[in-house]
Design a protein around this motif. Structure first.
Motif, short mmCIF file in Angstrom:
data_model
loop_
_atom_site.label_atom_id
_atom_site.label_comp_id
_atom_site.label_asym_id
_atom_site.label_seq_id
_atom_site.Cartn_x
_atom_site.Cartn_y
_atom_site.Cartn_z
N ILE A 57 0.13 12.51 -5.92
CA ILE A 57 -0.69 11.72 -5.01
C ILE A 57 -1.95 12.49 -4.70
CG2 ILE A 57 -0.81 10.67 -2.73
CD1 ILE A 57 2.21 10.36 -2.82
N ASP A 58 -3.07 11.82 -4.87
CA ASP A 58 -4.35 12.40 -4.49
C ASP A 58 -4.60 12.03 -3.03
OD1 ASP A 58 -6.92 13.27 -4.12
OD2 ASP A 58 -7.70 12.37 -5.95
N PHE A 59 -4.29 12.95 -2.14
CA PHE A 59 -4.35 12.65 -0.71
C PHE A 59 -5.76 12.38 -0.23
CE2 PHE A 59 -0.19 14.73 -0.96
CZ PHE A 59 0.56 13.80 -0.29
N ASP A 60 -6.75 12.96 -0.91
CA ASP A 60 -8.14 12.67 -0.53
C ASP A 60 -8.47 11.20 -0.78
OD1 ASP A 60 -8.67 15.22 0.33
OD2 ASP A 60 -9.36 15.90 -1.64
N LYS A 61 -8.00 10.67 -1.89
CA LYS A 61 -8.25 9.24 -2.19
C LYS A 61 -7.50 8.36 -1.19
CE LYS A 61 -9.20 9.49 -7.12
NZ LYS A 61 -8.75 9.11 -8.46
N VAL A 62 -6.28 8.74 -0.87
CA VAL A 62 -5.49 7.96 0.09
C VAL A 62 -6.17 7.97 1.46
CG1 VAL A 62 -3.28 7.83 1.31
CG2 VAL A 62 -3.32 8.36 -1.13
#
Length: 53
Positions: free
Chosen positions: A17-22
């Protein structure tokens, strides 16, 4: 002895999971929700003013 193997009911899924995108997506959606709330409050205040006159 007739022993059945234990059945596992849990499935583990590993996801990258790319948390920055989320986080960015959550911010965009939150901003849109705030705009809708502001429009609703503005239109409601305007309508209530008309009813009182």
């Amino acid at each position: 002895m007739n022993e059945k193997p234990e059945i596992l009911n849990k499935a583990y899924i590993w996801v990258n999971i790319d948390f920055d995108k989320v986080k960015n997506r959550i911010n965009v959606v939150s901003l849109k929700i705030e705009h809708v709330i502001q429009k609703y409050q503005f239109s409601k205040a305007r309508d209530s003013g008309k009813r009182n006159n």
